[in-house]
Enzyme design. Structure first.
Site, PDB file in Angstrom:
ATOM      1  N   TYR A  15      96.431 159.844  93.294  1.00  0.00           N
ATOM      2  CA  TYR A  15      95.352 160.043  94.271  1.00  0.00           C
ATOM      3  C   TYR A  15      95.868 159.993  95.706  1.00  0.00           C
ATOM      4  CZ  TYR A  15      92.061 159.382  90.404  1.00  0.00           C
ATOM      5  OH  TYR A  15      91.366 159.501  89.225  1.00  0.00           O
ATOM      6  N   LYS A  61     102.131 156.844  80.377  1.00  0.00           N
ATOM      7  CA  LYS A  61     102.547 157.973  79.526  1.00  0.00           C
ATOM      8  C   LYS A  61     104.049 158.155  79.661  1.00  0.00           C
ATOM      9  CE  LYS A  61     100.263 161.056  77.895  1.00  0.00           C
ATOM     10  NZ  LYS A  61     100.033 161.367  76.467  1.00  0.00           N
ATOM     11  N   ASP A  93      96.737 157.686  76.272  1.00  0.00           N
ATOM     12  CA  ASP A  93      95.805 158.403  75.394  1.00  0.00           C
ATOM     13  C   ASP A  93      95.454 157.546  74.178  1.00  0.00           C
ATOM     14  OD1 ASP A  93      98.489 158.698  74.767  1.00  0.00           O
ATOM     15  OD2 ASP A  93      98.277 160.676  73.873  1.00  0.00           O
ATOM     16  N   ASP A 117      91.245 154.764  86.160  1.00  0.00           N
ATOM     17  CA  ASP A 117      89.957 155.378  86.484  1.00  0.00           C
ATOM     18  C   ASP A 117      89.255 155.791  85.197  1.00  0.00           C
ATOM     19  OD1 ASP A 117      87.923 156.467  87.934  1.00  0.00           O
ATOM     20  OD2 ASP A 117      89.115 158.022  88.909  1.00  0.00           O
ATOM     21  N   ASP A 137      86.167 153.712  82.722  1.00  0.00           N
ATOM     22  CA  ASP A 137      84.887 154.367  82.434  1.00  0.00           C
ATOM     23  C   ASP A 137      84.629 154.427  80.930  1.00  0.00           C
ATOM     24  OD1 ASP A 137      84.287 154.658  85.061  1.00  0.00           O
ATOM     25  OD2 ASP A 137      84.001 156.829  85.012  1.00  0.00           O
TER      26      ASP A 137
END
Ligand code: NAD
Length: 370
Positions: A141, A192, A225, A249, A253
């Site tokens: 970001y 990852k 993942d 992020d 959620d």
């Protein structure tokens, strides 16, 4: 000595839920001796309309001087056409960046009374208590280069850069291990490393902090993942999850839905501890956004914002006992079947945002009337 709180309600339901928080803050002032100086100002779209920018230098000065910032939510479709630099979210990003709030704490706790509201089976989520620690000031970001450019063949190219340095990873890992030591003593670090060099570095540096500073905490590495998958398969296997800005992020959620509603999720964003004062900059906000679909209708659930204030009591105002009191009051309100629309279930009582605030105050009052 009175502590200083900067209140930034923001846009949409941010205004409504923060009104209820202000009443709760006042209650602690009147009944529990909480001494605070409160300054309220604008942020996001509200600040753009008042000052022409989503946050101003003057407001940033107040944020630097405050013991903590209570933040509502920002954004709305009316601001979608603004230049990127003027968008409401830039106000929040500047607060996080300039105050160096590098550790975002997002608890995902499933109140027993809400286990039915989860999209997962009750037995998978009842009693759930996960803390997601998201790195907040680095990664994709903020990384450079970024932007959209025109290519010679007429196409356009969008670029963002995922970048992390050693100390950025180590400092957020320390927060996670430290928290785990006070909870279930387990950390999952998520990245990852199978496809990203920044993931390899992340894994190595978290392992370094573990081996050198927190060898007694159990550490597992998990691909992001798989972490998402495990969160919906068997969420109670997790205690603390530490991860980068982008994966955090998304994973937080995902965890949000385990607890029933976005309207229930608080968060804290903490900076480095100042060795001299023992204090760190901190911002407390609900995880949800400005919810334009229900804004102005007195329908919003204020509990995420109220529980964010509970985190402020615990982490910034050194009033852990008051935080426990407030969380217990929320628990009893839910146990009595009081519900805003987002967490409504059959047989419960549907209430407005204001009435939910009333219900919390009623429960708090019971604690002093014996
Ligand atoms: P949102 O969180 O605002 O809303 C998602 C859904 O959840 C909506 O249906 C909404 O009604 C519901 N909801 C959210 N909070 C609720 C609450 N407290 N009580 C009851 N229902 C609630 O996300 P969105 O719709 O994707 O975004 C709306 C705006 O908010 C956008 O402009 C977005 O950029 C902004 N946003 C801001 C923040 C922030 O300020 N931290 C975070 C996320 C989104």
């Amino acid at each position: 000595m009175a502590q200083n709180i900067l209140v930034l309600p923001g846009d949409g339901i941010g205004q409504e839920v923060m009104t209820e928080v202000r009443r709760v803050v006042d209650w602690f002032g009147e009944n529990r001796g909480l001494e605070v100086n409160i300054s309220e100002d604008k942020v996001g779209g509200a600040a753009y309309e008042a000052y022409g920018a989503p946050i101003t230098d003057a407001i940033m000065d107040k944020a630097f001087a405050a013991d903590c910032v209570l933040f509502g939510a920002v954004g709305g479709p009316q601001y979608d056409m603004l230049d990127f630099s003027l968008r409401p979210e830039r106000g929040l990003l500047r607060l996080r960046k300039d105050l160096e709030l590098f550790a975002n704490l997002r608890p995902a706790i499933c109140f027993d009374a809400l286990a039915e509201a989860s999209s997962l089976k009750k037995e998978l989520v009842a009693g759930l208590d996960i803390m997601i620690v998201r790195e907040l000031t680095g990664g994709v970001y903020f990384g450079e280069p970024r932007g959209i450019s025109d290519l010679p063949d007429g196409q356009r190219r969008g670029i963002n850069t995922q970048v992390y340095d050693t100390e950025e990873i180590r400092r957020v890992a320390r927060v996670a291990f430290d928290l785990a030591g006070k909870r279930g003593n387990r950390v999952h670090s998520s990245e990852k490393n199978n496809v990203m060099e920044s993931g390899i570095l992340w894994k190595e540096e978290v392992q370094w902090v573990h081996d050198n500073e927190f060898p007694d905490v159990q550490l597992d590495h998990i691909l992001a993942d798989n972490c998402g998958m495990q969160l919906v398969r068997a969420p109670k296997q997790f205690d603390v999850i530490v991860t980068d800005n982008l994966f955090g992020d998304m994973l937080s959620d995902v965890a949000a839905m385990l607890t029933g509603s976005l309207g229930m999720l608080p968060s804290a964003s903490l900076g480095a501890r100042d060795e001299a004062t023992g204090k760190s900059h901190a911002l407390y906000e609900p995880v949800h956004g400005s919810a334009p679909d229900i804004a102005g209708q007195n329908k919003a659930n204020p509990l995420a914002c109220i529980l964010s204030f509970a985190m402020a009591l615990r982490y910034s105002l050194d009033r852990g006992g008051d935080a426990d009191l407030l969380e217990a009051a929320v628990d009893r309100v839910l146990g009595a079947g009081t519900r805003t629309g987002d967490i409504m279930s059959e047989g419960s009582t549907l209430v407005s945002c204001t009435s939910m605030g009333d219900a919390v105050l009623t429960e708090l009052n019971k604690t002093i009337s014996g």
